[in-house]
Scaffold this active site. Structure first.
Site, PDB file in Angstrom:
ATOM      1  CG  ASP A 151      -1.867  -1.188   1.144  1.00 58.53           C
ATOM      2  OD1 ASP A 151      -2.110  -1.727   0.181  1.00 58.53           O
ATOM      3  OD2 ASP A 151      -2.105  -1.777   2.405  1.00 58.53           O
ATOM      4  CG  HIS A 179      -2.964  -5.399   2.785  1.00 65.53           C
ATOM      5  ND1 HIS A 179      -2.150  -4.576   2.024  1.00 65.53           N
ATOM      6  CD2 HIS A 179      -2.798  -6.595   2.096  1.00 65.53           C
ATOM      7  CE1 HIS A 179      -1.764  -5.060   1.194  1.00 65.53           C
ATOM      8  NE2 HIS A 179      -1.975  -6.410   1.194  1.00 65.53           N
TER       9      HIS A 179
END
Length: 333
Positions: A151, A179
């Protein structure tokens, strides 16, 4: 001497991740485990002229035990990949059982190893790992990490594209939460060095960071998910963990952790009301040394994103904890 183990080494993430680890001068022994093809992957990698000794194991002949014995760091990309139309939650039913079994193997054979969980959905598989380790009386919150580095890698890359920076690595961008989808919260206001992103591009940028995996799944037209970029991000985190065992200091990495067991984590826990949350974490010789709290500096717009994140994470975490509890109950019947 560092023994690194990859569980799920023959898969789309596992193979490039193993290649990166084989190429690292920090790794002296590389142990590969999967349900198929690991001897072949190991043989292929063993021809590369770097110091790490490579061995591949299958489930037969106590393969998991042999792979894990003496491990210093275990990276887990095992599980099925995400397919078009499949959410990370859809992955849960299959991958939860896989991760549970592998963590049991770690508890029995290398309970002091650093554990890096890549298997999706991370928001649930890390709580599963924690619960299994608790059952085996070997849970050390400082040594269990959910790998959310991709990310941040995406945030660095996409921000660089917008502002015209040729090297994304020059940016530090805190990405917090979880996530998957809306649980991923990029705190773009805290980008360092500071950048100015046009207001008409911020919304799309945030969505692209949150749902970058969907972009890859669509582009691969059903043949796979984000494997290469995930392997890169996973290796970057693994390399940082190995470096701190070598005495390097000042390393900060984003990671999904059990907050109550890490210094600074309780402050984040009070703000979020959650037991697990991804924040930048300073690493030390024993793993997660100190959790940083960038939430207090969030803008009003980012606070709204955090509210949506907390709602999704609450369900994801509970699902992982419940999975292990249900399995334990069933085992007693």
């Amino acid at each position: 001497m560092v023994k690194a183990v990859v569980l799920g080494a023959a898969g789309g993430i596992g193979q490039p991740l193993s290649l990166l680890l084989k190429n690292s001068p920090l790794v002296s022994e590389l142990s590969l485990y999967d349900v198929v093809n690991t001897p072949g992957v190991a043989a292929d990698l063993s021809h590369i002229a770097t110091p790490a000794k490579v061995t591949g194991y299958l489930p037969a002949k106590d393969g998991l035990r042999n792979a894990l014995t003496g491990a210093d760091i275990v990276i887990i990309p095992a599980g099925i990949p995400r397919k078009p139309g499949m959410t990370r939650d859809d992955l849960f039913k299959i991958n939860a059982g896989i991760v549970k079994g592998l963590i049991q193997g770690i508890a029995e054979n290398c309970p002091k190893a650093f554990i890096l969980v890549i298997s999706n959905p991370v928001n649930s598989t890390v709580p599963i790992a924690a619960e299994v380790l608790k059952q085996n009386n070997c849970f050390d919150p400082a040594r269990l990490f959910g790998v959310t580095s991709l990310d941040v890698v995406r945030a660095q890359t996409f921000v660089s594209e917008i502002v015209g920076q040729s090297d994304p690595r020059k940016f530090t961008i805190p990405v917090v939460g979880g996530h998957s989808g809306e649980t991923i919260v990029p705190l773009l206001s805290q980008t360092h060095p500071p950048v100015t992103i046009p207001s008409d591009k911020i919304g799309d940028l945030i969505k692209r960071i949150q749902f970058g995996g969907d972009e890859v799944v669509k582009a691969k037209d059903g043949t796979g998910s984000a494997t290469l970029s995930m392997a890169f991000a996973g290796f970057r985190f693994a390399e940082s963990v190995i470096k701190i065992t070598k005495g390097e200091k000042g390393i900060v990495e984003p990671t999904f952790i059990y907050l109550a067991g890490v210094e600074g984590g309780e402050e984040v826990r009070k703000v979020t009301g959650l037991d697990f949350f991804a924040v930048p974490v300073e690493l030390g010789p024993n793993g997660a040394a100190k959790a940083q709290n960038p939430l207090a500096k969030a803008t009003p717009e980012e606070t709204k994103l955090l509210d949506a994140c907390k709602s999704g994470l609450t369900d994801n975490i509970a699902k992982g904890v419940e999975f292990v509890a249900t399995a334990e109950t069933a085992a007693k019947l």
